[in-house]
Design an enzyme around this catalytic site. Structure first.
Site, PDB file in Angstrom:
ATOM      1  N   LYS A   1       0.864  -1.182   0.000  1.00 17.59           N
ATOM      2  CA  LYS A   1       0.000   0.000   0.000  1.00 17.59           C
ATOM      3  C   LYS A   1       0.892   1.220   0.000  1.00 17.59           C
ATOM      4  CE  LYS A   1      -4.408   0.804  -0.037  1.00 17.59           C
ATOM      5  NZ  LYS A   1      -5.506  -0.078  -0.493  1.00 17.59           N
TER       6      LYS A   1
ATOM      7  N   ASP B   1      -6.783   4.051  -4.906  1.00 13.73           N
ATOM      8  CA  ASP B   1      -7.518   3.899  -3.646  1.00 13.73           C
ATOM      9  C   ASP B   1      -8.197   5.260  -3.461  1.00 13.73           C
ATOM     10  OD1 ASP B   1      -7.642   1.911  -1.157  1.00 13.73           O
ATOM     11  OD2 ASP B   1      -7.458   3.902  -0.298  1.00 13.73           O
TER      12      ASP B   1
HETATM   13  O1  2IT Z   1      -7.982  -1.752  -1.200  1.00 12.39           O
HETATM   14  C1  2IT Z   1      -7.834  -2.260  -2.318  1.00 12.39           C
HETATM   15  O2  2IT Z   1      -7.924  -3.479  -2.508  1.00 12.39           O
HETATM   16  C2  2IT Z   1      -7.544  -1.365  -3.445  1.00 12.39           C
HETATM   17  N1  2IT Z   1      -7.504  -0.158  -3.238  1.00 12.39           N
HETATM   18  C3  2IT Z   1      -7.270  -1.915  -4.795  1.00 12.39           C
HETATM   19  C4  2IT Z   1      -5.846  -2.344  -4.916  1.00 12.39           C
HETATM   20  C5  2IT Z   1      -5.421  -2.800  -6.304  1.00 12.39           C
HETATM   21  O3  2IT Z   1      -4.212  -3.086  -6.429  1.00 12.39           O
HETATM   22  O4  2IT Z   1      -6.235  -2.882  -7.212  1.00 12.39           O
END
Ligand code: 2IT
Length: 445
Positions: free
Chosen positions: A124, A164
């Site tokens: 993240k 996100d």
């Molecule tokens: O919280 C999540 O799963 C997302 N924001 C998507 C992450 C992604 O790599 O598609």
């Protein structure tokens, strides 16, 4: 391993990181029993290793605003765990972003990605930069400068960011362009790209769609379906939009949406025109829901959340800890049947416990919202194969994945009285997959 003792040590090591500690406590409370049935895990220090990110990049992002002032934000990328595949997870641009929030999100992502059945590790990142109130030119400049630092640490086989909160197609486009300029490769590296340059059909809708497939499957275990049900949704961003769209298409009536300013109650229910308006509202960059009430003559309740309303299904789609114990009590006393925690850790620990204890259908974020990252995984596959699938193909795979997640939750979460504890099921299934992969690869990570 004993939960309170383990947590006391972790709290000493990471004081004040409330969201991170909350997410860890939830997972290890669920897995305590199976963990202690596997002494080889403890011997290999799996728990001590799995709760710590592999590495954290923190960097300064200076940028120039439209008035010519130099502004400084902080950028982050947390590569949490790559035991089962390259690091994968979104970037969040929001004023609240800090290491605790990103660590909780990276930790959750690790188990969520394991549940998708696809080979993706957890990551993240993001920044305390908020696109709210910024011009498009300012957002573009910020995205470029953010990538000046981040580009060296990501790659299609190492770490694949996505969106996100505060990061959608527009921001991905700006960041991807800068990545290509610096890396001189055209390999996909981001997911959530626009269709014209390697994006996947259904990716924008995928979190919401996946959520509805999962919720419907939960209802089916009780001989019910989503058709005809009344649904409360919070938020009005990408996730809320996809959920509203699919819920409506499946014959449910969505009666609420919300923003930081309050919520709207639309007794007639959302329809295609109103759902399309959600996108307009979001593009306006103002982060308020009140204009919806004015436009469609719905009720606007300032400063409140939708959980005080009588509904069959509640879908928090905004942000962490947006539904607390009092909200849970209100929903339960109004006869809620099913709650899907679509935002990451949308429910406080007490709220989530209250739902499980009252034996209603309750799905944690890492299961019910996994359709987004799963479809990111499908975007990576299409990029690697240099082709693109039709919407039907992607949607079909998304349905299969959500169903596989439901099966894993049922397998690991079924309790003696027959109740499916989806929190326990998702945590144990995700943990076992990551822990076993770590065991197979020794102690180096
Ligand atoms: O919280 C999540 O799963 C997302 N924001 C998507 C992450 C992604 O790599 O598609």
């Amino acid at each position: 391993m004993e939960v309170n003792r383990f947590m006391a040590n972790l709290e000493m090591k990471h004081p004040g990181e409330h969201e991170y500690l909350q997410a860890v406590r939830e997972v290890i409370s669920s897995i305590e029993k199976v963990y202690n049935e596997h002494p080889e895990f403890d011997k290999a220090g799996i728990l001590e290793r799995i709760v710590e990110p592999d590495r954290i990049f923190i960097f300064k992002v200076p940028w120039v605003d439209d008035a010519g002032n130099i502004r400084v934000n902080t950028g982050y990328r947390i590569q949490f765990n790559n035991a089962i595949g390259p690091y994968k997870g979104g970037l969040r641009f929001h004023a609240s972003v800090n290491p605790s929030i990103l660590k909780f999100l990276g930790f959750e992502q690790t188990f969520k990605n394991a549940l998708t059945t696809l080979p993706m590790g957890g990551a993240k990142g993001g920044s305390d930069f908020s696109p709210k109130g910024k011009s498009a030119a300012e957002v573009q400049r910020f995205c470029h400068n953010f990538m000046l630092e981040l580009w060296r640490n990501i790659g299609p086989d190492t770490d694949i960011p996505a969106g996100d909160i505060g990061v959608s197609g527009r921001e991905i486009g700006y960041m991807y362009a800068m990545y290509k300029k610096l890396a001189r490769v055209n390999s996909g590296v981001f997911t959530g790209k626009a269709l014209g340059f390697g994006g996947s059909l259904v990716r924008p809708e995928a979190t919401g769609y996946g959520c509805l497939y999962f919720v419907n499957q939960m209802l089916e275990t009780k001989g019910m379906s989503i058709e005809g049900k009344t649904v409360a949704i919070s938020g009005f961003g990408n996730v809320a939009w996809g959920a509203a769209l699919k819920a409506t298409r499946m014959g449910a009536k969505v009666v609420t949406l919300s923003g930081p300013d309050g919520y709207i109650y639309d007794e007639a229910g959302l329809d295609d025109e109103k759902i399309a308006y959600m996108l307009e509202l979001r593009a306006s960059n103002n982060d308020v829901i009140a204009p919806y009430a004015k436009k469609f003559k719905a009720e606007f309740i300032p400063g409140k959340k939708p959980w005080e309303r009588k509904v069959d299904v509640a879908l928090p789609c905004a942000t962490q800890n947006e539904l607390n114990l009092q909200d849970a009590k209100n929903l339960l006393s109004n006869g809620v049947i099913c709650v899907g925690e679509v935002s990451n850790m949308g429910c406080t620990a007490e709220a989530s416990d209250a739902f499980v204890e009252s034996r209603i259908l309750f799905a944690p974020g890492k299961a019910v919202n996994a359709g987004g990252v799963a479809t990111s995984g499908l975007e990576m596959t299409q990029n690697a194969m240099h082709l693109s699938w039709t919407a039907e193909e992607v949607d079909q795979k998304l349905r299969q994945i959500m169903s596989a997640i439901h099966d894993q939750c049922a397998l690991y979460g079924k309790e003696a009285d027959g109740y499916i504890n989806y929190v326990k099921g998702a945590n144990v299934a995700g943990f076992m997959k990551v822990a076993k992969s770590m065991m197979d690869q020794g102690y180096i990570s």
